[in-house]
Scaffold this motif. Structure first.
Motif, PDB file in Angstrom:
ATOM      1  N   SER A  41      25.048  -8.625  -5.489  1.00 48.84           N
ATOM      2  CA  SER A  41      25.504  -7.244  -5.342  1.00 48.84           C
ATOM      3  C   SER A  41      24.375  -6.344  -4.862  1.00 48.84           C
ATOM      4  O   SER A  41      24.578  -5.487  -3.994  1.00 48.84           O
ATOM      5  CB  SER A  41      26.038  -6.717  -6.670  1.00 48.84           C
ATOM      6  OG  SER A  41      27.196  -7.388  -7.039  1.00 48.84           O
ATOM      7  N   GLN A  44      23.812  -6.905  -1.198  1.00 49.99           N
ATOM      8  CA  GLN A  44      24.865  -6.281  -0.397  1.00 49.99           C
ATOM      9  C   GLN A  44      24.660  -4.771  -0.311  1.00 49.99           C
ATOM     10  O   GLN A  44      24.816  -4.181   0.763  1.00 49.99           O
ATOM     11  CB  GLN A  44      26.242  -6.586  -0.997  1.00 49.99           C
ATOM     12  CG  GLN A  44      26.677  -8.013  -0.819  1.00 49.99           C
ATOM     13  CD  GLN A  44      27.973  -8.321  -1.559  1.00 49.99           C
ATOM     14  OE1 GLN A  44      28.421  -7.557  -2.404  1.00 49.99           O
ATOM     15  NE2 GLN A  44      28.568  -9.471  -1.251  1.00 49.99           N
ATOM     16  N   ILE A  45      24.296  -4.158  -1.434  1.00 50.33           N
ATOM     17  CA  ILE A  45      24.063  -2.712  -1.440  1.00 50.33           C
ATOM     18  C   ILE A  45      22.858  -2.370  -0.581  1.00 50.33           C
ATOM     19  O   ILE A  45      22.873  -1.385   0.170  1.00 50.33           O
ATOM     20  CB  ILE A  45      23.891  -2.206  -2.885  1.00 50.33           C
ATOM     21  CG1 ILE A  45      25.228  -2.293  -3.618  1.00 50.33           C
ATOM     22  CG2 ILE A  45      23.351  -0.777  -2.908  1.00 50.33           C
ATOM     23  CD1 ILE A  45      25.147  -2.048  -5.101  1.00 50.33           C
ATOM     24  N   LYS A  46      21.801  -3.186  -0.654  1.00 52.13           N
ATOM     25  CA  LYS A  46      20.627  -2.957   0.186  1.00 52.13           C
ATOM     26  C   LYS A  46      20.995  -3.028   1.664  1.00 52.13           C
ATOM     27  O   LYS A  46      20.535  -2.219   2.468  1.00 52.13           O
ATOM     28  CB  LYS A  46      19.528  -3.977  -0.120  1.00 52.13           C
ATOM     29  CG  LYS A  46      18.754  -3.702  -1.374  1.00 52.13           C
ATOM     30  CD  LYS A  46      17.675  -4.762  -1.572  1.00 52.13           C
ATOM     31  CE  LYS A  46      16.863  -4.522  -2.814  1.00 52.13           C
ATOM     32  NZ  LYS A  46      15.809  -5.540  -2.998  1.00 52.13           N
ATOM     33  N   GLN A  47      21.820  -3.996   2.014  1.00 54.52           N
ATOM     34  CA  GLN A  47      22.230  -4.143   3.407  1.00 54.52           C
ATOM     35  C   GLN A  47      23.055  -2.944   3.853  1.00 54.52           C
ATOM     36  O   GLN A  47      22.854  -2.410   4.941  1.00 54.52           O
ATOM     37  CB  GLN A  47      23.027  -5.439   3.601  1.00 54.52           C
ATOM     38  CG  GLN A  47      23.394  -5.716   5.042  1.00 54.52           C
ATOM     39  CD  GLN A  47      22.188  -5.855   5.939  1.00 54.52           C
ATOM     40  OE1 GLN A  47      21.218  -6.517   5.591  1.00 54.52           O
ATOM     41  NE2 GLN A  47      22.212  -5.224   7.096  1.00 54.52           N
ATOM     42  N   LYS A  48      23.980  -2.503   2.999  1.00 56.67           N
ATOM     43  CA  LYS A  48      24.788  -1.329   3.331  1.00 56.67           C
ATOM     44  C   LYS A  48      23.915  -0.085   3.469  1.00 56.67           C
ATOM     45  O   LYS A  48      24.108   0.725   4.384  1.00 56.67           O
ATOM     46  CB  LYS A  48      25.855  -1.093   2.267  1.00 56.67           C
ATOM     47  CG  LYS A  48      26.988  -2.081   2.313  1.00 56.67           C
ATOM     48  CD  LYS A  48      28.010  -1.780   1.241  1.00 56.67           C
ATOM     49  CE  LYS A  48      29.151  -2.771   1.273  1.00 56.67           C
ATOM     50  NZ  LYS A  48      30.173  -2.479   0.251  1.00 56.67           N
ATOM     51  N   LEU A  49      22.954   0.064   2.577  1.00 54.42           N
ATOM     52  CA  LEU A  49      22.045   1.207   2.645  1.00 54.42           C
ATOM     53  C   LEU A  49      21.203   1.157   3.913  1.00 54.42           C
ATOM     54  O   LEU A  49      21.009   2.178   4.587  1.00 54.42           O
ATOM     55  CB  LEU A  49      21.146   1.235   1.408  1.00 54.42           C
ATOM     56  CG  LEU A  49      20.190   2.414   1.292  1.00 54.42           C
ATOM     57  CD1 LEU A  49      20.962   3.729   1.220  1.00 54.42           C
ATOM     58  CD2 LEU A  49      19.311   2.260   0.062  1.00 54.42           C
ATOM     59  N   ASN A  50      20.746  -0.016   4.260  1.00 52.75           N
ATOM     60  CA  ASN A  50      19.966  -0.187   5.485  1.00 52.75           C
ATOM     61  C   ASN A  50      20.804   0.159   6.715  1.00 52.75           C
ATOM     62  O   ASN A  50      20.331   0.851   7.632  1.00 52.75           O
ATOM     63  CB  ASN A  50      19.437  -1.621   5.568  1.00 52.75           C
ATOM     64  CG  ASN A  50      18.386  -1.787   6.624  1.00 52.75           C
ATOM     65  OD1 ASN A  50      17.630  -0.872   6.915  1.00 52.75           O
ATOM     66  ND2 ASN A  50      18.335  -2.966   7.210  1.00 52.75           N
ATOM     67  N   ASN A  51      22.064  -0.307   6.725  1.00 48.63           N
ATOM     68  CA  ASN A  51      22.960   0.017   7.845  1.00 48.63           C
ATOM     69  C   ASN A  51      23.212   1.522   7.926  1.00 48.63           C
ATOM     70  O   ASN A  51      23.204   2.105   9.010  1.00 48.63           O
ATOM     71  CB  ASN A  51      24.287  -0.723   7.703  1.00 48.63           C
ATOM     72  CG  ASN A  51      24.148  -2.212   7.886  1.00 48.63           C
ATOM     73  OD1 ASN A  51      23.161  -2.698   8.424  1.00 48.63           O
ATOM     74  ND2 ASN A  51      25.130  -2.955   7.421  1.00 48.63           N
ATOM     75  N   LEU A  52      23.426   2.140   6.779  1.00 43.58           N
ATOM     76  CA  LEU A  52      23.646   3.588   6.742  1.00 43.58           C
ATOM     77  C   LEU A  52      22.411   4.333   7.237  1.00 43.58           C
ATOM     78  O   LEU A  52      22.517   5.283   8.016  1.00 43.58           O
ATOM     79  CB  LEU A  52      23.995   4.026   5.316  1.00 43.58           C
ATOM     80  CG  LEU A  52      24.204   5.522   5.096  1.00 43.58           C
ATOM     81  CD1 LEU A  52      25.385   6.025   5.917  1.00 43.58           C
ATOM     82  CD2 LEU A  52      24.427   5.801   3.615  1.00 43.58           C
ATOM     83  N   TYR A  53      21.251   3.891   6.798  1.00 44.58           N
ATOM     84  CA  TYR A  53      19.986   4.491   7.207  1.00 44.58           C
ATOM     85  C   TYR A  53      19.848   4.443   8.729  1.00 44.58           C
ATOM     86  O   TYR A  53      19.541   5.456   9.369  1.00 44.58           O
ATOM     87  CB  TYR A  53      18.842   3.736   6.520  1.00 44.58           C
ATOM     88  CG  TYR A  53      17.497   4.381   6.618  1.00 44.58           C
ATOM     89  CD1 TYR A  53      17.122   5.376   5.730  1.00 44.58           C
ATOM     90  CD2 TYR A  53      16.573   3.974   7.577  1.00 44.58           C
ATOM     91  CE1 TYR A  53      15.874   5.951   5.795  1.00 44.58           C
ATOM     92  CE2 TYR A  53      15.325   4.547   7.651  1.00 44.58           C
ATOM     93  CZ  TYR A  53      14.972   5.538   6.759  1.00 44.58           C
ATOM     94  OH  TYR A  53      13.736   6.119   6.836  1.00 44.58           O
ATOM     95  N   ASP A  55      22.247   4.026  10.927  1.00 47.50           N
ATOM     96  CA  ASP A  55      23.316   4.827  11.525  1.00 47.50           C
ATOM     97  C   ASP A  55      22.944   6.310  11.527  1.00 47.50           C
ATOM     98  O   ASP A  55      23.130   7.009  12.525  1.00 47.50           O
ATOM     99  CB  ASP A  55      24.620   4.602  10.762  1.00 47.50           C
ATOM    100  CG  ASP A  55      25.800   5.281  11.430  1.00 47.50           C
ATOM    101  OD1 ASP A  55      25.920   5.173  12.673  1.00 47.50           O
ATOM    102  OD2 ASP A  55      26.595   5.916  10.718  1.00 47.50           O
TER     103      ASP A  55
END
Length: 106
Positions: A41, A44-53, A55
């Motif tokens: 988890s 996954q959150i790190k990856q989502k945060l990285n993608n958001l960053y 973006d």
């Protein structure tokens, strides 16, 4: 009779310890699974945060309309919910000040 009682207590103690070992092994396996799920988890959150960053930085522009360099700036979120883009060197000095305040409070 005393020896028999002593042997019985010893056997009961051994049985209780064996039961405790089994319970602890079960608990250990359960904790391993939970740790694995938590790690998954977190990744996954790190990856989502990285993608958001990425973006966010792909959409940001400076006053002249040029893209903001993510190597030079960081996103800073304040306690009141405000979000700022600040130079990295300021973020590091601010982080050091926050760490000092936390250490003083302890």
């Amino acid at each position: 009779v005393a020896a028999q009682k002593c042997r019985k207590r010893k056997l009961n103690a051994i049985l209780n310890l064996e039961e405790d070992v089994c319970n602890l092994q079960t608990q250990k396996e359960s904790l391993k699974k939970e740790h694995s799920q938590c790690s998954k988890s977190i990744n996954q959150i790190k990856q989502k945060l990285n993608n958001l960053y990425h973006d966010i930085f792909s959409r940001l522009r400076d006053d002249q309309g040029r893209p903001v360099n993510p190597c030079q700036y960081v996103i800073h979120c304040s306690g009141n919910g405000s979000v700022f883009i600040i130079p990295k060197h300021l973020a590091k000095s601010e982080q050091k000040q926050d760490n000092r305040k936390e250490q003083k409070q302890k």
